[in-house]
Write a protein that holds these residues in place. Structure first.
Motif, mmCIF file in Angstrom:
data_model
loop_
_atom_site.group_PDB
_atom_site.id
_atom_site.type_symbol
_atom_site.label_atom_id
_atom_site.label_comp_id
_atom_site.label_asym_id
_atom_site.label_seq_id
_atom_site.Cartn_x
_atom_site.Cartn_y
_atom_site.Cartn_z
ATOM 1 N N THR A 1 1.293 -1.178 0.060
ATOM 2 C CA THR A 1 -0.229 -0.129 -0.176
ATOM 3 C C THR A 1 0.723 1.185 -0.284
ATOM 4 O O THR A 1 0.541 2.875 -0.415
ATOM 5 C CB THR A 1 -1.270 -0.279 1.525
ATOM 6 N N TYR A 2 2.150 0.771 0.365
ATOM 7 C CA TYR A 2 2.506 1.981 0.685
ATOM 8 C C TYR A 2 3.992 1.894 0.813
ATOM 9 O O TYR A 2 4.743 0.845 0.624
ATOM 10 C CB TYR A 2 2.503 3.009 2.177
ATOM 11 N N GLU A 3 4.928 2.376 0.539
ATOM 12 C CA GLU A 3 6.626 2.037 0.255
ATOM 13 C C GLU A 3 7.445 1.785 2.154
ATOM 14 O O GLU A 3 8.210 0.936 1.538
ATOM 15 C CB GLU A 3 7.380 3.628 -0.177
ATOM 16 N N ALA A 4 6.669 2.190 2.689
ATOM 17 C CA ALA A 4 7.587 1.652 3.860
ATOM 18 C C ALA A 4 7.129 -0.102 4.482
ATOM 19 O O ALA A 4 6.522 0.010 3.612
ATOM 20 C CB ALA A 4 7.234 2.856 5.235
ATOM 21 N N GLU A 5 8.213 0.214 5.184
ATOM 22 C CA GLU A 5 7.812 -1.990 5.803
ATOM 23 C C GLU A 5 6.611 -1.450 6.622
ATOM 24 O O GLU A 5 5.857 -0.801 7.108
ATOM 25 C CB GLU A 5 9.199 -2.197 6.709
ATOM 26 N N ASP A 6 5.740 -2.809 6.133
ATOM 27 C CA ASP A 6 4.699 -2.827 6.913
ATOM 28 C C ASP A 6 4.404 -3.794 8.247
ATOM 29 O O ASP A 6 3.184 -4.396 8.944
ATOM 30 C CB ASP A 6 3.280 -3.176 6.352
ATOM 31 N N ILE A 7 5.653 -5.360 8.581
ATOM 32 C CA ILE A 7 5.717 -5.465 8.808
ATOM 33 C C ILE A 7 7.171 -5.498 9.481
ATOM 34 O O ILE A 7 7.814 -5.299 8.833
ATOM 35 C CB ILE A 7 4.905 -7.317 8.587
ATOM 36 N N VAL A 8 7.308 -6.155 10.629
ATOM 37 C CA VAL A 8 8.680 -6.288 11.405
ATOM 38 C C VAL A 8 8.311 -7.747 12.200
ATOM 39 O O VAL A 8 7.222 -7.555 13.322
ATOM 40 C CB VAL A 8 8.967 -5.078 12.088
ATOM 41 N N VAL A 9 9.395 -8.342 12.190
ATOM 42 C CA VAL A 9 9.735 -9.246 13.854
ATOM 43 C C VAL A 9 11.064 -9.241 13.939
ATOM 44 O O VAL A 9 11.694 -9.277 13.340
ATOM 45 C CB VAL A 9 9.170 -10.250 13.170
ATOM 46 N N GLY A 10 11.257 -9.511 15.492
ATOM 47 C CA GLY A 10 12.237 -9.968 15.800
ATOM 48 C C GLY A 10 13.005 -9.745 17.312
ATOM 49 O O GLY A 10 11.789 -10.093 17.576
ATOM 50 N N SER A 11 13.860 -10.191 17.447
ATOM 51 C CA SER A 11 14.574 -10.735 18.799
ATOM 52 C C SER A 11 15.635 -9.423 19.454
ATOM 53 O O SER A 11 16.408 -8.898 18.806
ATOM 54 C CB SER A 11 15.076 -11.288 18.891
ATOM 55 N N PHE A 12 15.956 -9.189 20.318
ATOM 56 C CA PHE A 12 16.530 -8.420 21.206
ATOM 57 C C PHE A 12 17.119 -8.750 22.482
ATOM 58 O O PHE A 12 16.481 -9.572 23.286
ATOM 59 C CB PHE A 12 16.123 -6.881 21.132
ATOM 60 N N VAL A 13 18.096 -8.575 22.925
ATOM 61 C CA VAL A 13 18.601 -8.907 24.553
ATOM 62 C C VAL A 13 18.864 -7.633 25.256
ATOM 63 O O VAL A 13 19.968 -7.068 24.619
ATOM 64 C CB VAL A 13 19.791 -9.753 24.294
ATOM 65 N N PHE A 14 18.722 -7.622 26.491
ATOM 66 C CA PHE A 14 18.903 -6.261 27.275
ATOM 67 C C PHE A 14 20.606 -6.339 28.589
ATOM 68 O O PHE A 14 20.666 -7.586 28.263
ATOM 69 C CB PHE A 14 17.645 -5.618 28.064
ATOM 70 N N GLU A 15 21.134 -5.122 28.521
ATOM 71 C CA GLU A 15 21.986 -5.552 28.924
ATOM 72 C C GLU A 15 21.857 -5.858 31.000
ATOM 73 O O GLU A 15 23.077 -6.577 31.232
ATOM 74 C CB GLU A 15 22.772 -4.037 29.441
#
Length: 333
Positions: free
Chosen positions: A218-232
């Motif tokens: 529908t538009y140029e930008a991403e419309d779905i994101v998946v991810g993982s992360f670790v905190f200090e």
């Protein structure tokens, strides 16, 4: 770091759009020792309309003119992110503290540049991650800190929104889905709040990776994101953001799991959350939210500028949310 030498914070606002109608600007006139001195928007018709409706005597159509107004001693930047670095640089050069809307900028590098110009000019830089100051999120922070939840194991963010049908005809006028103006799509607009809130709860995220895609086209930008992360701190986290689901699949849920229980809440909902502890029935805790949702945070900024308190949402903390987002959208599939 220099604050202000006056006994009152006199705000100059750049970009009096929708966010300034209820969420932020009106609070500046309600907080003791704080007032709106002047407002600016490029459209003369729109800035006059705003000023008249909100009882503000002084208005500008030039950002430089407002920044250089000698009575203005603090600048609130409420424009799309693409202008944040330029306007923060102008304000810093004039020796005036900066309060900037979120996301702080389009990229982490732009955030670092904003920090650098403000540090060079010796002026404070604050970011509008106001959820840090809301009562229900401060209570969750307390439950994490005081050990009620035990040792925190993981946190999981799940945000699903239906595709806004109006975007099909209004993409060109919606800056939130224009990467040149916003840095990305709704992920940058909404997940930035969530990731900053995680920073408030658990500290800095040191590792992050993910994937993004544009599935609906529908538009140029991403419309779905998946991810993982670790905190200090050692806490692990995941996130799943999709802005093209069906209406019956919409969801705003974050769950924090500890060794003694869990907390679940909506980031963008009411001032409430659900607490479940081992051996006890689930309990819903509710808190009243202010009419002007940014008021509690702005109160801390005013206190910080006047030397009577501190603000926990700074350029340093705000930039960290941008760093995580940059990592999560780095791989587009």
């Amino acid at each position: 770091m220099s604050k202000i030498q006056d006994t009152e914070v006199r705000w100059g606002i750049l970009g009096v759009g929708n966010v300034c109608e209820v969420k932020s600007a009106p609070a500046m006139n309600l907080i003791p020792n704080s007032k709106i001195e002047a407002v600016m928007r490029r459209s003369e018709e729109k800035v006059i309309d705003y000023a008249q409706r909100h009882g503000i005597a002084k208005w500008y159509t030039s950002a430089a003119d407002l920044i250089n107004d000698p009575k203005v001693n603090a600048i609130y930047i409420a424009t799309p992110p693409s202008a944040h670095l330029e306007l923060a640089s102008l304000a810093a050069a004039a020796g005036k503290p900066v309060y900037v809307e979120k996301p702080m900028a389009r990229t982490h590098q732009e955030c670092l540049d904003m920090i650098a110009v403000c540090e060079k000019a010796n002026v404070p830089l604050y970011v509008a991650y106001y959820r840090r100051a809301l009562p229900h999120f401060r209570k969750i922070k307390e439950l994490i800190t005081d050990g009620t939840l035990g040792e925190i194991r993981s946190v999981h963010i799940n945000l699903k929104q239906k595709l806004d049908a109006s975007l099909i005809t209004k993409v060109e006028t919606n800056w939130r889905v224009d990467p040149e103006l916003a840095g990305g799509g709704y992920f940058f607009d909404l997940a930035s709040h969530q990731l900053d809130l995680m920073d408030f709860f658990f500290g800095k995220i040191t590792h992050a990776s993910g994937f993004c895609s544009n599935q609906a086209g529908t538009y140029e930008a991403e419309d779905i994101v998946v991810g993982s992360f670790v905190f200090e701190s050692g806490v692990l986290g995941t996130g799943n953001w999709c802005f093209t689901t069906s209406e019956n699949a919409e969801l705003d849920q974050t769950i924090i799991y500890g060794s003694k229980g869990k907390v679940s809440f909506e980031t963008f909902g009411k001032g409430e959350f659900e607490l479940e502890l081992d051996g006890k029935a689930a309990e819903k805790l509710s808190f009243e939210l202010p009419k002007h949702i940014q008021q509690p945070l702005i109160e801390t900024i005013v206190a910080d500028l006047l030397g009577t308190g501190t603000c926990q949402s700074t350029g340093i903390s705000g930039a960290r949310a941008n760093w995580v987002m940059d990592q999560l959208v780095k791989k587009r599939v």
